[in-house]
Design a protein around this motif. Structure first.
Motif, PDB file in Angstrom:
ATOM      1  N   ARG A 103       6.934  10.552   9.485  1.00 34.63           N
ATOM      2  CA  ARG A 103       6.773   9.290   8.747  1.00 34.63           C
ATOM      3  C   ARG A 103       6.857   9.534   7.245  1.00 34.63           C
ATOM      4  NH1 ARG A 103       8.057   5.238   6.812  1.00 34.63           N
ATOM      5  NH2 ARG A 103       6.625   3.630   6.101  1.00 34.63           N
ATOM      6  N   ILE A 157      -9.460   7.325   3.887  1.00 31.18           N
ATOM      7  CA  ILE A 157      -8.735   8.518   4.324  1.00 31.18           C
ATOM      8  C   ILE A 157      -7.255   8.424   3.905  1.00 31.18           C
ATOM      9  CG2 ILE A 157      -7.846   9.595   6.426  1.00 31.18           C
ATOM     10  CD1 ILE A 157     -10.622  10.450   6.171  1.00 31.18           C
ATOM     11  N   ALA A 212       6.065   2.840   0.221  1.00 33.58           N
ATOM     12  CA  ALA A 212       4.969   1.876   0.378  1.00 33.58           C
ATOM     13  C   ALA A 212       5.196   1.038   1.626  1.00 33.58           C
ATOM     14  CB  ALA A 212       4.868   0.978  -0.849  1.00 33.58           C
ATOM     15  N   VAL A 213       4.113   0.467   2.148  1.00 35.53           N
ATOM     16  CA  VAL A 213       4.208  -0.312   3.392  1.00 35.53           C
ATOM     17  C   VAL A 213       3.504  -1.661   3.233  1.00 35.53           C
ATOM     18  CG1 VAL A 213       4.365   1.697   4.883  1.00 35.53           C
ATOM     19  CG2 VAL A 213       2.133   0.772   4.339  1.00 35.53           C
ATOM     20  N   GLU A 272       8.037   2.430   9.325  1.00 28.52           N
ATOM     21  CA  GLU A 272       6.670   1.965   9.550  1.00 28.52           C
ATOM     22  C   GLU A 272       6.566   1.247  10.891  1.00 28.52           C
ATOM     23  OE1 GLU A 272       4.123   2.861   8.005  1.00 28.52           O
ATOM     24  OE2 GLU A 272       2.594   1.522   8.822  1.00 28.52           O
ATOM     25  N   ASN A 313       0.855  -1.193   0.000  1.00 23.17           N
ATOM     26  CA  ASN A 313       0.000   0.000   0.000  1.00 23.17           C
ATOM     27  C   ASN A 313       0.893   1.246   0.000  1.00 23.17           C
ATOM     28  OD1 ASN A 313      -1.679  -2.213   1.633  1.00 23.17           O
ATOM     29  ND2 ASN A 313      -3.092  -0.796   0.641  1.00 23.17           N
ATOM     30  N   ARG A 314       0.521   2.204  -0.824  1.00 25.25           N
ATOM     31  CA  ARG A 314       1.302   3.439  -0.905  1.00 25.25           C
ATOM     32  C   ARG A 314       1.217   4.188   0.416  1.00 25.25           C
ATOM     33  NH1 ARG A 314      -0.022   5.979  -6.339  1.00 25.25           N
ATOM     34  NH2 ARG A 314      -1.951   6.637  -5.306  1.00 25.25           N
ATOM     35  N   GLY A 321      -2.410   5.011   1.024  1.00 28.73           N
ATOM     36  CA  GLY A 321      -2.839   3.623   1.229  1.00 28.73           C
ATOM     37  C   GLY A 321      -3.238   2.909  -0.048  1.00 28.73           C
ATOM     38  N   ALA A 322      -3.136   3.580  -1.189  1.00 30.05           N
ATOM     39  CA  ALA A 322      -3.564   2.949  -2.447  1.00 30.05           C
ATOM     40  C   ALA A 322      -2.710   1.711  -2.746  1.00 30.05           C
ATOM     41  CB  ALA A 322      -3.447   3.952  -3.591  1.00 30.05           C
ATOM     42  N   VAL A 323      -3.306   0.768  -3.463  1.00 31.04           N
ATOM     43  CA  VAL A 323      -2.611  -0.480  -3.788  1.00 31.04           C
ATOM     44  C   VAL A 323      -1.570  -0.217  -4.874  1.00 31.04           C
ATOM     45  CG1 VAL A 323      -2.924  -2.798  -4.737  1.00 31.04           C
ATOM     46  CG2 VAL A 323      -4.600  -1.853  -3.132  1.00 31.04           C
ATOM     47  N   LEU A 381      -4.450   0.451   8.486  1.00 31.85           N
ATOM     48  CA  LEU A 381      -4.254   0.310   7.044  1.00 31.85           C
ATOM     49  C   LEU A 381      -5.035  -0.918   6.611  1.00 31.85           C
ATOM     50  CD1 LEU A 381      -2.948   1.266   4.464  1.00 31.85           C
ATOM     51  CD2 LEU A 381      -0.896  -0.009   5.061  1.00 31.85           C
ATOM     52  N   GLN A 382      -6.024  -0.699   5.745  1.00 39.17           N
ATOM     53  CA  GLN A 382      -6.866  -1.808   5.303  1.00 39.17           C
ATOM     54  C   GLN A 382      -6.446  -2.265   3.903  1.00 39.17           C
ATOM     55  OE1 GLN A 382     -10.498  -2.272   7.686  1.00 39.17           O
ATOM     56  NE2 GLN A 382     -11.090  -0.557   6.413  1.00 39.17           N
ATOM     57  N   LEU A 383      -7.350  -2.949   3.207  1.00 40.51           N
ATOM     58  CA  LEU A 383      -6.961  -3.535   1.927  1.00 40.51           C
ATOM     59  C   LEU A 383      -6.521  -2.499   0.908  1.00 40.51           C
ATOM     60  CD1 LEU A 383      -9.480  -6.388   1.068  1.00 40.51           C
ATOM     61  CD2 LEU A 383      -7.211  -6.534   2.083  1.00 40.51           C
ATOM     62  N   HIS A 384      -7.295  -1.437   0.764  1.00 37.16           N
ATOM     63  CA  HIS A 384      -6.965  -0.507  -0.301  1.00 37.16           C
ATOM     64  C   HIS A 384      -6.891   0.935   0.155  1.00 37.16           C
ATOM     65  CE1 HIS A 384     -11.057  -2.423  -1.392  1.00 37.16           C
ATOM     66  NE2 HIS A 384     -11.179  -1.760  -0.285  1.00 37.16           N
ATOM     67  N   ALA A 385      -6.830   1.181   1.443  1.00 41.27           N
ATOM     68  CA  ALA A 385      -6.720   2.562   1.936  1.00 41.27           C
ATOM     69  C   ALA A 385      -6.530   2.543   3.456  1.00 41.27           C
ATOM     70  CB  ALA A 385      -7.983   3.349   1.584  1.00 41.27           C
ATOM     71  N   TYR A 386      -6.259   3.713   4.004  1.00 43.62           N
ATOM     72  CA  TYR A 386      -6.249   3.845   5.460  1.00 43.62           C
ATOM     73  C   TYR A 386      -7.686   3.945   5.944  1.00 43.62           C
ATOM     74  CZ  TYR A 386      -1.253   4.822   5.313  1.00 43.62           C
ATOM     75  OH  TYR A 386       0.097   4.712   5.128  1.00 43.62           O
TER      76      TYR A 386
END
Lengths: 105, 552
Positions: free
Chosen positions: B26, B96, A66-67, B33, A20-21, A25-27, B47-52
């Motif tokens: 950060r 977010i 990314a993390v 991290e 995730n960026r 958080g984008a993939v 942090l979830q699948l496709h976003a915070y």
């Protein structure tokens, strides 16, 4: 789907390194020449555990952009690189239902 | 509403400044991290699948209209125009950006909201009855004690790194709407034989991988002893709770392994040392906290005014909604109104910015500016004059939150599931959506009666499936989504864990199975008002099992 971070590294078929960026958080996916892309089609695809480990090591070393990097399955077909399971399909394509719109109806 | 003082405001503002600095460090790479993750979690950032995802605490489920407007504005400006109300009376934003979070938190702080202690191994948001303060059956307003516990546990240095997260719920009514028996500590405010009010203290309840109904370790605890006794429980847990295995770290495992009697003895021993010290609550302090709650000045109005009676007679849709979503209020001429966030085909618990804004406006006009969040993922306007019910129904209907399905089969509790959550094994929301379509006939729903379906996309049980009348748990089998069904669970004062129906069924068959289960219940119930859980209690799961698996 068992969380990828909890899985042992086993490679069957084609895989990529995904994460995730950091900023939003984008993939994103690790590219062959290094660096991340939001397009799965630009990801480096490997097919054995050693190559996957090397990709993952390179991707993990980048802790700023990314993390949570991990190895994810993909499928190769006439449309190019496609997510290899439901979790990855959701990560790439978003939720499997329409998001709420005005007044939710 | 509880009115925060300068100390509360300063504490939240300082946390915003701290977090802004942490995010900047950060993003610049100064923090790794590994270093940053615990800091963001302390502020409710996952942090979830496709976003915070940002989880915002709504203490004891009480929101002001200004706070709800702030949430709407954040959803509009920083997210995707909606928020998700959770089973712990919180709100989550799913899209977010980390880089926006300091500004989001500053906006939240402007109306006294924050994400502190909505994650991490600390005392989480303290939940209570969404009808607190207005319910006809409560002995006192439990939010006063929830607020005392909130103040005591906020940034408490001894309890910031517990073995695992810690959830406290309080009710003050005989009918438990806060699911206190499935919390780490459940508190039931009640009156003893001498007419004094105090707490039944229940510990070791919880769901997840190893579900337990809590055990009562103190049938009656005087109010002065609330903080010292809770502190003693937390100390015993902090000392003996397992830190070597995350799956065995919750207090429920400790209480189970140690035995409730021995656990209670340990707590009593610890309590003796502190009960008469600084934590003993002076009645003046309770009065002071109670005095900071702003209660409505109700008008002198009568029950069942003519405007209400007229609407009941002339408008069948209004009448159906009235019978389903409107509940008695302790003040004459007023009602409690539940807003269903479960429209047919909608994700349970979601509200758009426009809905939140309009609900805030309606709260100002009709409910003294106050909104409540219930653990069933619906909202409540707690102080509506009965004469205003026809007008408020029309306004709620217009924005899609007047579906008369409260506590019926389509009022489904569901976790976000694999569509959002990185821990999930399967999806939950699409299962709920399909079930609401299968049971879309409101007449049929009313004929079925009270029936709670709870869905969790993994064993962590955020959808509380163990205590659903029908529980649905997503499991993975060879990369495919399967679902275990349990029957007969309940989260109220008769809390019970559901019984497994049989082998898990694939995603495509879940709705068919639930339809079969409900049809079996309708055939087998002794009378129309025998509830689903009562039928299951009387007959066990076998008749349901035969019906479901014979057909497959």
């Amino acid at each position: 789907m068992t969380a990828p971070s909890q899985q042992k590294l086993k490679v069957h078929g084609s895989v990529v390194v995904t994460a995730n960026r950091l900023g939003d958080g984008a993939v994103v996916h690790w590219m062959a020449g290094g660096g991340w892309s939001a397009e799965l089609g630009k990801a480096a695809v490997v097919t054995n555990a050693q190559a996957a480990k090397e990709l993952l090591a390179a991707a993990t070393a980048d802790d700023v952009n990314a993390v949570g990097a991990y190895i994810a399955p993909v499928e190769l077909n006439s449309d190019g690189v496609q997510p290899g399971n439901l979790r990855e399909r959701i990560r790439v394509g978003g939720p499997t239902f329409d998001l709420p719109i005005t007044f939710g109806i | 509403m509880y009115i925060y003082d300068d100390l509360d405001r300063r504490l939240v503002a300082e946390r915003v400044d701290e977090f802004r600095d942490q995010v900047a460090r950060r993003l610049s790479g100064e923090l790794t991290e590994e270093e940053f993750k615990p800091l963001r979690l302390m502020n409710g950032v996952y942090l979830q699948l496709h976003a915070y995802m940002l989880r915002i605490a709504i203490p004891y489920g009480t929101l002001s209209s200004a706070q709800l407007r702030t949430l709407a504005q954040i959803a509009r400006r920083y997210d995707r125009n909606y928020g998700h109300f959770t089973t712990r009376q919180n709100l989550q934003f799913n899209w977010i950006k980390l880089s926006d979070l300091p500004d989001v938190m500053a906006d939240l702080a402007s109306t006294g909201l924050h994400g502190m202690q909505t994650s991490g191994n600390c005392v989480r948001n303290i939940t209570t009855d969404q009808w607190a303060g207005v319910a006809t059956d409560e002995v006192e307003d439990p939010r006063i004690f929830a607020e005392i516990l909130r103040q005591h546990s906020t940034m408490h240095p001894e309890f910031t790194y517990l073995p695992r997260k810690f959830k406290i719920a309080i009710t003050a009514a005989p009918h438990d709407r806060a699911a206190v028996r499935v919390h780490d500590i459940g508190l039931r405010l009640h009156r003893n034989g001498a007419g004094e009010t105090g707490f039944e203290v229940i510990v070791g309840g919880g769901l997840g991988r190893a579900p337990f109904v809590g055990k009562t370790i103190k049938p009656f605890l005087a109010k002065r002893d609330l903080l010292s006794y809770v502190e003693a429980i937390l100390r015993v847990y902090n000392q003996y709770g397992r830190r070597d295995n995350i799956y065995k770290a919750r207090i429920k495992i400790l209480v189970h392994d140690m035995g409730a009697e021995k656990f209670a003895a340990e707590v009593d021993a610890e309590w003796l040392n502190i009960k008469d010290g600084a934590l003993a609550i002076d009645p003046a302090f309770i009065d002071d906290i109670a005095g900071r709650f702003r209660y409505p000045r109700y008008e002198m109005v009568i029950d069942n005014p003519a405007a209400l009676k007229r609407a009941q007679v002339t408008n069948p849709r209004f009448e159906n909604w009235f019978k389903n979503a409107v509940s008695p209020h302790k003040a004459p001429g007023y009602s409690i109104v539940t807003l269903s966030l479960k429209p047919e085909g909608g994700p349970p618990g979601d509200a758009t910015s426009e809905q939140m804004d309009r609900i805030a406006d309606l709260a100002d006009r009709y409910s003294f500016g106050e909104i409540r969040v219930g653990h069933e993922q619906n909202l409540v306007l707690p102080h509506v004059a009965q004469g205003d019910l026809p007008a408020i129904w029309a306004a709620l209907d217009e924005i899609g939150v007047a579906t008369p399905n409260v506590s019926l089969v389509s009022d489904i509790i569901a976790c976000p599931g694999l569509d959002y959550c990185s821990l999930a094994n399967t999806r939950s929301i699409p299962v709920a959506q399909e079930l609401t379509r299968r049971f879309k006939s409101l007449d049929a729903q009313r004929a079925i009666g009270r029936l709670h379906i709870n869905i969790s996309g993994c064993i962590n049980a955020c959808g509380h499936h163990h205590v659903g009348h029908i529980g649905i748990l997503g499991v993975e089998k060879n990369g495919q989504e399967f679902f275990q069904i349990t029957l007969g669970g309940r989260a109220d004062e008769k809390a019970e864990l559901g019984t497994l129906l049989g082998p898990a069924v694939p995603y495509a068959e879940v709705a068919d199975v639930i339809e079969d289960v409900v049809a079996t219940y309708v055939e087998l119930r002794e009378r129309p008002d025998e509830l689903f859980v009562e039928t299951v209690k009387r007959l066990g799961v076998e008749p349901f099992k035969e019906r479901v698996y014979a057909a497959r």
